[in-house]
Design a protein around this motif. Structure first.
Motif, short mmCIF file in Angstrom:
data_model
loop_
_atom_site.label_atom_id
_atom_site.label_comp_id
_atom_site.label_asym_id
_atom_site.label_seq_id
_atom_site.Cartn_x
_atom_site.Cartn_y
_atom_site.Cartn_z
N ALA A 81 0.84 -1.19 0.00
CA ALA A 81 0.00 0.00 0.00
C ALA A 81 0.88 1.24 0.00
O ALA A 81 2.02 1.22 0.46
CB ALA A 81 -0.91 -0.01 1.22
N ILE A 202 -4.33 6.97 -2.55
CA ILE A 202 -3.76 5.90 -1.74
C ILE A 202 -4.27 4.57 -2.30
O ILE A 202 -5.48 4.36 -2.40
CB ILE A 202 -4.16 6.02 -0.26
N VAL A 203 -3.36 3.72 -2.68
CA VAL A 203 -3.73 2.45 -3.29
C VAL A 203 -3.42 1.31 -2.33
O VAL A 203 -2.48 1.38 -1.54
CB VAL A 203 -2.99 2.24 -4.62
N GLY A 204 -4.22 0.27 -2.40
CA GLY A 204 -4.01 -0.89 -1.56
C GLY A 204 -3.15 -1.93 -2.26
O GLY A 204 -2.97 -1.89 -3.48
N PRO A 205 -2.63 -2.86 -1.53
CA PRO A 205 -1.81 -3.92 -2.15
C PRO A 205 -2.64 -4.79 -3.08
O PRO A 205 -3.72 -5.25 -2.71
CB PRO A 205 -1.29 -4.71 -0.95
#
Length: 291
Positions: A81, A202-205
């Motif tokens: 992330a 914001i990006v997640g895994p």
């Protein structure tokens, strides 16, 4: 009077019997002639009409239809992330394997890597000191100037310092990997069909941000009936009708001898598409010559 009447009645019947007997003999002889002619015909070479019919069967084609798919495709995202700060590519752009696509904010990861590198340097210095003490103790023990227990103690200290160095190096490698995970690179050559619209999010895994497709080589996924499975083979040439009316040659790469739920056998055809004449995802028709 009665005798004459009997004679006139019997004579016509006798004549009819003779006629019928001769007709039966003629029919039997005719049947025998037909049988002899049939046997003679079978012993002769095939006629031109028969050869043409066989050629038509051997030159028949097997029709296929199905979807064209990229030979390789993948939805790409970061392993970790973070905040997306750079997008280095555009939608529709062709990229090479290993080319940088996007970057996450990596300030913390860089600081952690620097910290672990300092720990490695410290552990390496402690190991060098422990090795020097070990050598000095061995010299003193050899000269009977120190007890043997002292040599054993400094040797254990050196082994402990070596283990600490190995641990510090592992932590440094982990920090370096974490930093590398802040960069997303192309796993193969292809064309980007999906790209984020902007940065700052914001990006997640594992969140799919990009889609990469290899459009220069496609795969036709079709199927054949159970009766046609033995009429098509791996390596056979298949002519695919392109979207603009032309034809592109492909080769069969898979004939799965297992029927799906619709009682058909899946077939895959590898289709070169260097000029982009064919469109991935389109429904096309094709034909293969039956050997």
């Amino acid at each position: 009077m009665s005798v004459g009447l009997s004679y006139r009645l019997v004579r016509p019947l006798t004549t009819c019997a003779l006629v019928l007997g001769l007709s039966g003999s003629t029919a039997a002889a005719h049947d025998a002639d037909l049988k002899r002619e049939a046997r003679a015909d079978r012993s002769l070479p095939r006629s031109a009409a028969g050869q043409d019919a066989a050629a038509a069967v051997s030159g028949a084609t097997l029709d296929l239809a199905g979807d064209l798919r990229p030979e390789a495709s993948a939805d790409l995202g970061f392993k970790i992330a973070g905040q997306l700060i750079y997008v280095k590519v555009e939608r529709g752009q062709r990229v090479k394997r290993g080319q940088l696509l996007a970057v996450l904010s990596d300030g913390e990861a860089r600081a952690q890597l620097a910290q672990t590198e300092a720990a490695v340097a410290q552990s390496r210095a402690q190991l060098a000191l422990a090795r020097d003490n070990e050598a000095r103790a061995a010299t003193l023990v050899a000269a009977n100037a120190a007890p043997g227990s002292q040599a054993i103690a400094v040797k254990l200290q050196a082994e402990t310092a070596e283990a600490a160095l190995l641990q510090a190096q592992a932590m440094r490698d982990l920090a370096a990997t974490t930093l590398a995970n802040h960069q997303l690179k192309a796993p193969f050559d292809g064309t980007l069909t999906k790209v984020p619209d902007g940065t700052g999010m914001i990006v997640g895994p594992g969140a799919p941000l990009f889609r990469l497709e290899a459009l220069d080589k496609l795969v036709l996924r079709a199927s054949v009936t159970e009766a046609d499975v033995d009429r098509i083979h791996v390596g056979d040439e298949v002519m695919i009708e392109s979207n603009n009316g032309g034809k592109v040659a492909g080769k069969v790469r898979l004939v799965l001898r297992s029927l799906d739920s619709s009682r058909r056998a899946p077939v895959e055809v590898s289709v070169p598409n260097p000029d982009g004449r064919l469109i991935a995802g389109s429904y096309v028709r094709a034909s293969s010559a039956v050997h």
